[in-house]
Every structure is written in structure tokens, then in C-alpha cells.
Scaffold this motif. Structure first.
Motif: not given
Length: 320
Positions: A7-21, A33-38, A53-61
Motif C-alpha cells: 500500500g502506498i501512503l501519499g500520491a506524489g512524485r516519489i510514489a510514482e517512482h515506487i509504483v513504476n519500480t 494507494v491513499a491520498a488526503r484527496d480522494g 484508491a482511498y481518500g484517507t490514510y486511515l482506510e489504507l491502514a
């Protein structure tokens, strides 16, 4: 062969590198994946073919299928994000810098211990094959008795808002300085005796340029530099009585060259082909989890804590 769900918490640039790897790694898949914005989480999941895809970090946890959470948020959020995942019994791999300070680090380490789950810092250079190559060159005496090293990392990244804002953990030290610091501790050990440091501050109050000197009891020293205003050569150089070793790009090692006393290259060592370099930390976590361990031997929690204590010492040298 069992597939580990990440599960990836945060959907920024580093998250993208991780997914592609992770996509290119057998035995692993990004499940959520979870971001604060659904909406942001949805579009990230859609773009990368991630099932949930989750709009809260709690749902991912709370997602029972997720076996390892990669925390890919800004430094200032690591503490609360990691705590949330640990409290829900999740194994966690947290992007560097591990935390904002040693106090936060010791708290999450203690919590992970209580919960009996894996916690690891994603400082990729600790997990890369280049580390073993450098260790064995030093151990075999390729450059004789070693006395000092220098290491630097710099990119002109002062236009990134995150890096200019103190409340987000901005500044050169947590983003760039951690690499020269880790380079020095990997090569010379974590038992340094003293530290002196200075910094040039940006007008927002974050450190823009760092100068750090570490000394060891036996007389070895490391001179380190981090700079978020300029491009530096990113070299790590280890100096001995019989020659020196140059590590090209301490952030993601490209080549290691041993020079003799006459500055002639005696050996050039290429690092193995890699997907991106991020794969090694995931392989280490998977192996640890499968073996029932709660730490990665490549970057044990005592080392993450030691680095955070050193960063605190460096900041106190600046009067921060």
C-alpha cells in the motif's frame, strides 16, 4: 510464489517512482494507494492500474490485504503517518528522512517494537549493492590505511515549495544532507566522536547550504557538503595512504573507481543493472517479513535513530 501486497501512503512524485519500480518486481504488487484527496488517489490509481484508491490514510491502514505500507509523504508528516500504520499492525517502510528528529524516531521505534511489526527507513543507498562493493574494497585494504573522506550532494531544488517551508521539514539537511551523512557512516562506522557544522540559511529560515565535519577517535574524519541552490558533482571520495576511491553519484552510485598513488585508475567497478535502485529496499523488507524479522539488517532501527541524533546535533551547531 507468494505475492506481497503493498500500500502506498501519499500520491506524489516519489510514489510514482515506487509504483513504476514495484511493477517490474516479481513477488510484489501495489494493491492500494491513499491520498488526503480522494480524487487524487483515484486518478493516481487509474493511471497506474492500482486496484484500490482511498481518500484517507486511515482506510489504507485498515485494509487487511495490505502487508507493507510505503510512506511517501513530506518529512513533517512521517511521524503521524507511520504511527497510524503501526497502530493498525502494519509493516512500514518510510521514505527518508526517517523522522524530523530523534525524539519522533525513538517513539515510532518503540511503538513498532510493541506491535511486533517491521519498521524500516527507505534510504536506498543503505540497501544498494554499491555499499557492499565499497565495504569490501576498504576491508581488503585496496587503498591502505584510510584517513578521510569527502562527500557532497547538491541540486538546485529551492524552487520546490516543500523544501523552502520550515513547517514541512524543508531545507537541504533532511532532503540532501542525509546522503553524505549516510555515506560517511556506512564507510567509517557510526561511532564518530565529534561533529561540527555550519549552514547558510535561506530567507524562509531553512538551511540552503550545509557544511558538516565528523571526527572519529582514531583520527579519521569526514567532510560533507549539501547544497539546494546548486548542482554539485555528487562525488564520494575515500582517501588512503596507497590511493583513493571515487564513488560517482552518492545518491545512486553509477561507478566506483580505485586510484593508485599516482592518480592512475587501478580498478573500475560497475554496479549491477537495476530497475531504479528502489527495488533493493523492498526486497530487504520482503525478506525480513518472510523470515519473521521486524528490522532490515541493511538499515537497522538503531542506525536510523543514530542518523536522526546526528542531524539533531548538526542543527544544534547552527543554533537551531
Amino acid at each position: 510464489r507468494r505475492t506481497m501486497k503493498i500500500g502506498i501512503l501519499g500520491a506524489g512524485r516519489i510514489a510514482e517512482h515506487i509504483v513504476n519500480t514495484v511493477k517490474q518486481m516479481p513477488g510484489m504488487t501495489v494493491h492500494a494507494v491513499a491520498a488526503r484527496d480522494g480524487g487524487r488517489a483515484q486518478s493516481f490509481a487509474g493511471a497506474h492500474g492500482i486496484p484500490k484508491a482511498y481518500g484517507t490514510y486511515l482506510e489504507l491502514a485498515r485494509d487487511e490485504e495490505v502487508e507493507l505500507v510505503y510512506v511517501a509523504t513530506v518529512h513533517s508528516c512521517h511521524y503521524e503517518n507511520v504511527k497510524l500504520c503501526l497502530e493498525h499492525g502494519k509493516n512500514v517502510l518510510c521514505e527518508k528522512a526517517f523522522m524530523m528528529n530523534a525524539k519522533e524516531a525513538s517513539e515510532v521505534i518503540e511503538l513498532a517494537g510493541r506491535k511486533g511489526v517491521l519498521l524500516a527507513e527507505a534510504i536506498w543507498t543503505r540497501y544498494m549493492p554499491s555499499r557492499g562493493i565499497i565495504d569490501s574494497l576498504l576491508a581488503e585494504g585496496a587503498i591502505g590505511r584510510v584517513t578521510s573522506l569527502t562527500a557532497n550532494l547538491g541540486y538546485p531544488v529551492c524552487t520546490k515549495e516543500r523544501l523552502m517551508r520550515p513547517e514541512l521539514g524543508g531545507g537541504a539537511l533532511l532532503d540532501l544532507g542525509v546522503y553524505p551523512v549516510n555515506f560517511a557512516l556506512m564507510a567509517f562506522g557510526e561511532d564518530y566522536e565529534s561533529v561540527s557544522a555550519d549552514a547558510v540559511m535561506a530567507d524562509t529560515g531553512v538551511d540552503a547550504i550545509d557544511s558538516i565535519t565528523l571526527k572519529w577517535k582514531d583520527g579519521r574524519c569526514a567532510v560533507l557538503h549539501a547544497n539546494m541552490l546548486a548542482v554539485t558533482d555528487r562525488l564520494g571520495c575515500i582517501y588512503g595512504e596507497k590511493g583513493y576511491i571515487i564513488v560517482e553519484n552518492i545518491n545512486n552510485c553509477e561507478q566506483i573507481t580505485v586510484f593508485d598513488k599516482d592518480h592512475k585508475p587501478a580498478r573500475r567497478i560497475s554496479v549491477p543493472e537495476q530497475i531504479s535502485g528502489y527495488e533493493y529496499e523492498f526486497l530487504a523488507c520482503k525478506k525480513a517479513i518472510e523470515e519473521g524479522r521486524t528490522e532490515c539488517e541493511e538499515m537497522p532501527l538503531k542506525s536510523s535513530l543514530k542518523v536522526m541524533e546526528l542531524l539533531d546535533e548538526i542543527r544544534s551547531c547552527w543554533g537551531r
